[in-house]
Design a protein around this motif. Sequence first.
Motif, PDB file in Angstrom:
ATOM      1  N   PHE A 192      16.940  37.656 -64.416  1.00 44.36           N
ATOM      2  CA  PHE A 192      18.346  37.694 -63.985  1.00 44.36           C
ATOM      3  C   PHE A 192      18.751  39.122 -63.673  1.00 44.36           C
ATOM      4  CE2 PHE A 192      17.518  34.183 -66.737  1.00 44.36           C
ATOM      5  CZ  PHE A 192      18.247  33.118 -66.216  1.00 44.36           C
ATOM      6  N   ARG A 193      19.425  39.287 -62.549  1.00 39.07           N
ATOM      7  CA  ARG A 193      19.935  40.621 -62.211  1.00 39.07           C
ATOM      8  C   ARG A 193      21.316  40.471 -61.599  1.00 39.07           C
ATOM      9  NH1 ARG A 193      14.586  43.695 -59.617  1.00 39.07           N
ATOM     10  NH2 ARG A 193      13.243  43.212 -61.399  1.00 39.07           N
ATOM     11  N   ASN A 194      22.207  41.338 -62.025  1.00 39.15           N
ATOM     12  CA  ASN A 194      23.565  41.280 -61.500  1.00 39.15           C
ATOM     13  C   ASN A 194      23.610  42.003 -60.146  1.00 39.15           C
ATOM     14  OD1 ASN A 194      26.189  40.569 -61.489  1.00 39.15           O
ATOM     15  ND2 ASN A 194      26.856  42.146 -62.931  1.00 39.15           N
ATOM     16  N   GLU A 195      22.963  41.401 -59.163  1.00 38.62           N
ATOM     17  CA  GLU A 195      22.841  42.026 -57.841  1.00 38.62           C
ATOM     18  C   GLU A 195      24.224  42.238 -57.219  1.00 38.62           C
ATOM     19  OE1 GLU A 195      20.132  43.060 -56.352  1.00 38.62           O
ATOM     20  OE2 GLU A 195      18.447  42.020 -57.325  1.00 38.62           O
ATOM     21  N   ILE A 196      24.439  43.398 -56.634  1.00 37.72           N
ATOM     22  CA  ILE A 196      25.711  43.688 -55.962  1.00 37.72           C
ATOM     23  C   ILE A 196      25.815  42.887 -54.673  1.00 37.72           C
ATOM     24  CG2 ILE A 196      27.094  45.471 -54.822  1.00 37.72           C
ATOM     25  CD1 ILE A 196      25.411  47.501 -56.526  1.00 37.72           C
ATOM     26  N   ILE A 202      17.145  32.588 -50.212  1.00 36.16           N
ATOM     27  CA  ILE A 202      16.559  32.739 -51.548  1.00 36.16           C
ATOM     28  C   ILE A 202      15.862  34.090 -51.738  1.00 36.16           C
ATOM     29  CG2 ILE A 202      16.343  30.274 -52.034  1.00 36.16           C
ATOM     30  CD1 ILE A 202      13.457  30.380 -51.052  1.00 36.16           C
ATOM     31  N   PHE A 203      16.030  35.021 -50.776  1.00 41.15           N
ATOM     32  CA  PHE A 203      15.373  36.328 -50.894  1.00 41.15           C
ATOM     33  C   PHE A 203      15.956  37.126 -52.058  1.00 41.15           C
ATOM     34  CE2 PHE A 203      15.133  40.884 -49.988  1.00 41.15           C
ATOM     35  CZ  PHE A 203      13.786  41.036 -49.745  1.00 41.15           C
ATOM     36  N   ARG A 204      17.280  37.149 -52.161  1.00 39.74           N
ATOM     37  CA  ARG A 204      17.896  37.926 -53.234  1.00 39.74           C
ATOM     38  C   ARG A 204      18.982  37.096 -53.907  1.00 39.74           C
ATOM     39  NH1 ARG A 204      17.414  42.988 -54.088  1.00 39.74           N
ATOM     40  NH2 ARG A 204      16.889  43.498 -51.938  1.00 39.74           N
ATOM     41  N   THR A 205      18.710  36.683 -55.135  1.00 39.63           N
ATOM     42  CA  THR A 205      19.655  35.882 -55.908  1.00 39.63           C
ATOM     43  C   THR A 205      19.818  36.529 -57.277  1.00 39.63           C
ATOM     44  OG1 THR A 205      17.747  34.520 -56.528  1.00 39.63           O
ATOM     45  CG2 THR A 205      19.141  33.694 -54.744  1.00 39.63           C
ATOM     46  N   ARG A 206      20.840  36.129 -58.001  1.00 38.72           N
ATOM     47  CA  ARG A 206      21.047  36.757 -59.319  1.00 38.72           C
ATOM     48  C   ARG A 206      20.162  36.113 -60.373  1.00 38.72           C
ATOM     49  NH1 ARG A 206      26.866  37.030 -57.620  1.00 38.72           N
ATOM     50  NH2 ARG A 206      27.104  39.182 -56.928  1.00 38.72           N
ATOM     51  N   GLY A 279      10.979  42.994 -45.637  1.00 43.29           N
ATOM     52  CA  GLY A 279      11.546  42.920 -46.975  1.00 43.29           C
ATOM     53  C   GLY A 279      10.430  42.868 -48.016  1.00 43.29           C
ATOM     54  N   GLU A 280      10.722  43.368 -49.200  1.00 41.65           N
ATOM     55  CA  GLU A 280       9.696  43.403 -50.252  1.00 41.65           C
ATOM     56  C   GLU A 280       9.323  42.006 -50.722  1.00 41.65           C
ATOM     57  OE1 GLU A 280      10.559  45.942 -53.623  1.00 41.65           O
ATOM     58  OE2 GLU A 280       9.400  44.655 -54.965  1.00 41.65           O
ATOM     59  N   LEU A 281       8.040  41.772 -50.791  1.00 41.03           N
ATOM     60  CA  LEU A 281       7.520  40.511 -51.312  1.00 41.03           C
ATOM     61  C   LEU A 281       7.109  40.708 -52.766  1.00 41.03           C
ATOM     62  CD1 LEU A 281       6.945  37.756 -50.085  1.00 41.03           C
ATOM     63  CD2 LEU A 281       4.754  38.631 -49.301  1.00 41.03           C
ATOM     64  N   GLU A 282       6.391  41.791 -52.993  1.00 42.94           N
ATOM     65  CA  GLU A 282       6.017  42.113 -54.365  1.00 42.94           C
ATOM     66  C   GLU A 282       5.749  43.594 -54.509  1.00 42.94           C
ATOM     67  OE1 GLU A 282       2.199  39.862 -55.148  1.00 42.94           O
ATOM     68  OE2 GLU A 282       1.847  41.573 -56.450  1.00 42.94           O
ATOM     69  N   ALA A 323       5.653  39.784 -58.570  1.00 50.47           N
ATOM     70  CA  ALA A 323       6.073  39.047 -57.374  1.00 50.47           C
ATOM     71  C   ALA A 323       7.248  38.142 -57.691  1.00 50.47           C
ATOM     72  CB  ALA A 323       4.913  38.219 -56.838  1.00 50.47           C
ATOM     73  N   GLY A 324       8.006  37.779 -56.674  1.00 50.25           N
ATOM     74  CA  GLY A 324       9.103  36.835 -56.827  1.00 50.25           C
ATOM     75  C   GLY A 324       8.692  35.487 -56.253  1.00 50.25           C
ATOM     76  N   VAL A 325       8.989  34.419 -56.982  1.00 53.07           N
ATOM     77  CA  VAL A 325       8.590  33.081 -56.530  1.00 53.07           C
ATOM     78  C   VAL A 325       9.375  32.666 -55.286  1.00 53.07           C
ATOM     79  CG1 VAL A 325       8.398  30.644 -57.163  1.00 53.07           C
ATOM     80  CG2 VAL A 325       7.982  32.416 -58.885  1.00 53.07           C
ATOM     81  N   GLY A 326      10.699  32.887 -55.315  1.00 50.55           N
ATOM     82  CA  GLY A 326      11.541  32.475 -54.190  1.00 50.55           C
ATOM     83  C   GLY A 326      11.169  33.210 -52.908  1.00 50.55           C
ATOM     84  N   ARG A 327      10.933  34.515 -53.042  1.00 51.93           N
ATOM     85  CA  ARG A 327      10.563  35.293 -51.853  1.00 51.93           C
ATOM     86  C   ARG A 327       9.227  34.839 -51.295  1.00 51.93           C
ATOM     87  NH1 ARG A 327      12.404  41.554 -53.003  1.00 51.93           N
ATOM     88  NH2 ARG A 327      14.535  40.990 -53.586  1.00 51.93           N
ATOM     89  N   THR A 328       8.302  34.548 -52.208  1.00 49.16           N
ATOM     90  CA  THR A 328       6.988  34.099 -51.761  1.00 49.16           C
ATOM     91  C   THR A 328       7.115  32.761 -51.045  1.00 49.16           C
ATOM     92  OG1 THR A 328       6.000  35.250 -53.625  1.00 49.16           O
ATOM     93  CG2 THR A 328       4.645  33.591 -52.556  1.00 49.16           C
TER      94      THR A 328
END
Length: 458
Positions: A192-196, A202-206, A279-282, A323-328
């Motif tokens: 979990f991240r409190n993304e601004i 689904i690339f960037r979620t909290r 965009g960053e994948l991992e 790695a992020g699952v959603g980004r992958t």
Amino acid sequence: AADKIDTIVSLSKRRGFVYPCSEIYGGQRAAWDYGPLGVELKENIKRQWWRYMVTAREDVVGLDSSVILATEVWQASGHVATFTDPLTECTSCHKRFRADHLEEAFEEKKGRLPENGLADINCPNCGTKGAFTEPKQFSGLLSTHLGPTQDSGSVAYLRPETAQGIFTNFSQVQTTSRRKPPFGIAQMGKSFRNEITPGNFIFRTREFEQMEMEFFVKPGEDEKWHEYWMEQRWNWYTGLGMSEENMRWYEHPAEKLSHYSKRTADIEYRFRFGGSEWGELEGVANRTDYDLGAHAKASGQDLSYFDQEKGERYTPYVIEPAAGVGRTMLAFMLDSYVEDEAPNAKGKMEKRTVMRFDHRIAPVKVAVLPLSRNPELSPKAKGLAAALRQNWNIEFDDAGAIGRRYRRQDEIGTPFCVTVDFDTLDDNAVTVRERDSMKQERVSLDQIEGYLAARLVG
Ligand code: ATP
């Protein structure tokens, strides 16, 4: 093109890969739920990662630690003090941005960093140049309260990375699994991240899922292992069919490294979002002995490793592919999406959409299709679907024209369609159609399971 991402978003909703979260209440901004096909695709990706990173190797073991760890963990790891993002606001349109993201987008477009920082940058929203406020640090940690009171003593953090649960369990895992460096501990789970500025689907979620592995090595051998894992991770994506033209390495400049890192290289994917192409994948990071060292110091526990053969003691260095699952999943969807042509019932070529997923990640492996709804064909086809379902995720579909049913399966990336027709009643055979070539083959019913098993490996 940028509209490909819109195509994927709408296909995801229409076919049940990903839905907007809480949509009956108008939706929760930048949060998503995974539908029946999405959960299969996501679980297949995770399974492939786990197999490649853990069970197919002798030197990596798994772990599943808590999401909420002792608050001291995040103090010692440096997250409470430094897991922050620089927040800036455009004084003209009042939209907020992450200052580092603005600079990265500038760099990507112009091939150099802005000399005067934010003063050189146009607002992506309203176009005004250099109208940004001085960036303020904004904590990326999401917190909650444990227990009945809500005072500062009850504050707890939701993990922003799975890695810390690995570091706190390092000695336990090392001794109970009887490993010695070089060896790794892997974990998948929610972070979990409190993304601004969450967004880009689904690339960037909290709330998101990560697949991380911490590989513990002897200091001095870290650079070699870093190179090794960079290569392994690249090969994992390409091995599952990702095209190399859509992948690249991004080397973090020294002044932008995270507080724990000696070197970080990201695998980037060409997502082609509106504002930025890549965009960053991992990230593959050399975290040195920073985390184990910090936890040893703060907890008073010895987290070093003693090599009995050589009689030497050291705190291992750590190489981390994260790695992020959603980004992958999004990258695989974009990469697999193809529009080509297929003949319709009259033999005329028509546009078709096909997801060329690697068989191992395809959400549905086989569709069983009776040629028509018929009292003899349907039970036969249903029986076959039930038998195959013991091994694979199967769809049964008897509604509408066969060509349309093929199209539906192509669109969700089902590798094989098995058609039960009137000849089946005589010859006890079925027609198997392969997704990409659209080639059809007659296979006898007593061999169909072996036929599919040979082609659906992994
Ligand atoms: P970014 O620069 O995009 O914010 P990061 O460098 O902070 O990412 P890491 O800390 O390296 O990301 O996290 C490892 C991986 O976890 C990322 O490569 C990404 O795949 C995934 N990840 C991180 N933050 C998010 C998020 N908010 N939503 C979805 N996935 C994420």
